[in-house]
Design an enzyme around this catalytic site. Structure first.
Site: not given
Ligand SMILES: *Cc1c(COP(=O)(O)O)cnc(C)c1O
Length: 496
Positions: A112
């Site tokens: 993120k």
């Molecule tokens: C947010 C997240 C996901 C999922 O990603 P999306 O874009 O919501 O599909 C997968 N793995 C981790 C570690 C995350 O923080």
């Protein structure tokens, strides 16, 4: 280039307006009216560029109302020196398994960060461009990683305030610790007695309530979003799929023009949707492999065309994917069907019955680009052990879901196309589960004891941002009922 709402095509805005607003008034999501293309020649010319330069290149295609100088400021501010690798992402080549794209070298140890380090720059630039003179209040619903990454990105950013809501029992101990100790004068963090979907639905509702918007405006404030409903969150994620392709070419792992597969551990469908945009832009991507955990609503949707959230919600060892309402799917459905009327109808059905079904043509287009399967906790644990035993490589629980589903894909299809697996979090964010998967005894260890133990086992450096948490005071211990979110927000903002 303009953006339009998935639920009302007539609502067209510039990219700056789309990013400043976060979500369209009537609840639709902004999408580019046309997906820009990268020609083969252009793609080839990117092979020698750094991550920052590829980012500037991709962003320019979508942010046509930004100047080159503005884009340069955004990408440099976000990526120069904030990640512990030179080019934001690194790759682990596990022969036979594919290429693990490590996306978690940023300040909060999850993928993120790639989007949330740049979003504050994109947002403040957008707000200025649009001529808004209000303070922006960022509302975030988090399944664990977005919250911390958004807090780090927005802390003490002038002209903004940020409020994060997380499910009280739905995040890992390390994720919680990261959030409740957050520093900064413009931040607040609150637990919700409910799950991520409750938090996300609550935030969306507050966002699109015209009375609430008016009250904010009267107080010189406006809402925006740091969730992947905001185009400014999604766009920076397209970059690493483009960069991964050119990087594989540069490193001689593939020949220019070869196709690759991409595997993404999926929750809100943001990350995999970014890969879909990369494919539509012209990056030679064959199959997008959508990996879910036991909350496998997307697996069923991609395989049957029926989206049905009326099912048990599971709390799993991959909590950032514990989601039954995947917001960004709405964008994909629009791109596959091209009708705001139909998207509106489907999402009205979803709100009313918790379910919708797409038509045959959408189903067949889904099948063409996507493969979907899921991995339950037991399989995920086995996969962590397998990666460790075979390659001495330690992966987190989310990445393990992707790896496990990739194994299923290969077993089912025999496809030997080179494959990039998105690794979305550092194993240190989920130490207890990872250690358990490796048959280590974790009883009696606190988060930092677990971190030390994982270090002994994995030999991976402990991220400083995590070890530093041990001395930090808890600043936010509040927890509220989900229906009290609006009151809480008004309280913080001092709105009567
Ligand atoms: C947010 C997240 C996901 C999922 O990603 P999306 O874009 O919501 O599909 C997968 N793995 C981790 C570690 C995350 O923080």
């Amino acid at each position: 280039m303009f953006y339009k709402s998935t639920r009302n095509e007539l609502l067209q805005v510039t990219s700056a307006e789309a990013i400043a607003q976060g979500i369209s008034k009537e609840g639709g999501l902004f999408i580019p009216c046309e997906i820009p293309k990268i020609s083969k020649k252009e793609l080839k010319s990117l092979t020698d560029l750094s991550y920052v330069d590829v980012a500037a290149y991709v962003l320019k295609k979508y942010l046509t109302d930004f100047t080159d100088d503005e884009i340069a400021k955004c990408v440099n501010g976000a990526y120069a020196g904030t990640f512990d690798t030179e080019n934001v992402v690194t790759y682990a080549d596990l022969e036979g398994l594919g290429y693990i794209m490590e996306l978690w070298h940023g300040p909060t140890c999850a993928f993120k960060d790639v989007a949330l380090q740049i979003l504050p720059y994109l947002l403040t630039t957008s707000v200025k461009k649009v001529g808004i003179d209000k303070e922006v209040v960022i509302l975030v619903a988090t399944s664990g990683d977005t919250g911390k990454a958004a807090l780090e990105g927005f802390k003490d950013v002038e002209g903004t305030k940020i409020m994060v809501f997380y499910p009280e029992d739905g995040v890992s101990a390390m994720q919680k610790l990261q959030m409740v100790t957050q520093e900064g004068g413009n931040v607040s963090v609150c637990a919700i007695k409910g799950n991520f979907d409750d938090a996300q639905t609550g935030v969306k509702k507050i966002f699109t309530d015209p009375e609430v918007a008016q009250k904010l405006a009267d107080n010189g404030l406006m809402f925006s979003s740091a969730n992947s409903i905001n185009w400014g969150r999604l766009l920076p994620q397209i970059v690493y799929y483009v960069y991964s392709y050119t990087n594989l070419v540069k490193e001689g792992k593939i020949t220019f023009g070869d196709k690759i597969n991409i595997v993404v551990p999926t929750g809100n469908f943001g990350n995999i949707l970014a890969a879909y945009y990369a494919k539509r832009m012209g990056v030679p991507i064959k199959t997008l492999i959508c990996a879910s955990n036991a909350n496998n609503v997307l697996t069923d949707f991609i395989n049957t065309g029926v989206y049905d959230r009326n099912r048990q919600f599971y709390t799993t060892i991959s909590p950032s994917m514990d989601i039954l309402i995947s917001s960004n799917l709405e964008r994909l459905i629009y791109h596959l069907r091209g009708s705001d009327k139909i998207v509106s109808k489907l999402y009205a059905d979803l709100a009313k019955t918790g379910k919708f079904e797409v038509c045959k043509s959408v189903k067949s287009r889904l099948e063409k680009s996507f493969f979907a399967d899921f991995s339950d906790d037991e399989e995920t644990m086995e996969t962590i052990k397998e990666a460790y035993d075979k390659y001495s490589y330690t992966i987190d629980t989310h990445t393990a879901v992707a790896y496990s589903v990739y194994n299923k894909y290969v077993a089912k299809t025999g496809d030997s196309t080179p494959t990039v697996i998105a690794s979305t979090a550092s194993p240190y964010k989920f130490s207890a589960s990872v250690l358990e998967a490796l048959d280590k005894n974790v009883t009696g260890l606190d988060e930092f004891g677990l971190t030390e133990e994982l270090h002994a086992v994995s030999k991976m450096p402990i991220p400083k941002s995590l070890s530093e948490l041990s001395g930090k005071p808890v600043r936010f211990s509040g927890s509220i009922e989900k229906q009290d979110m609006q009151d809480y927000i008004f309280g913080i903002l001092n709105i009567k």
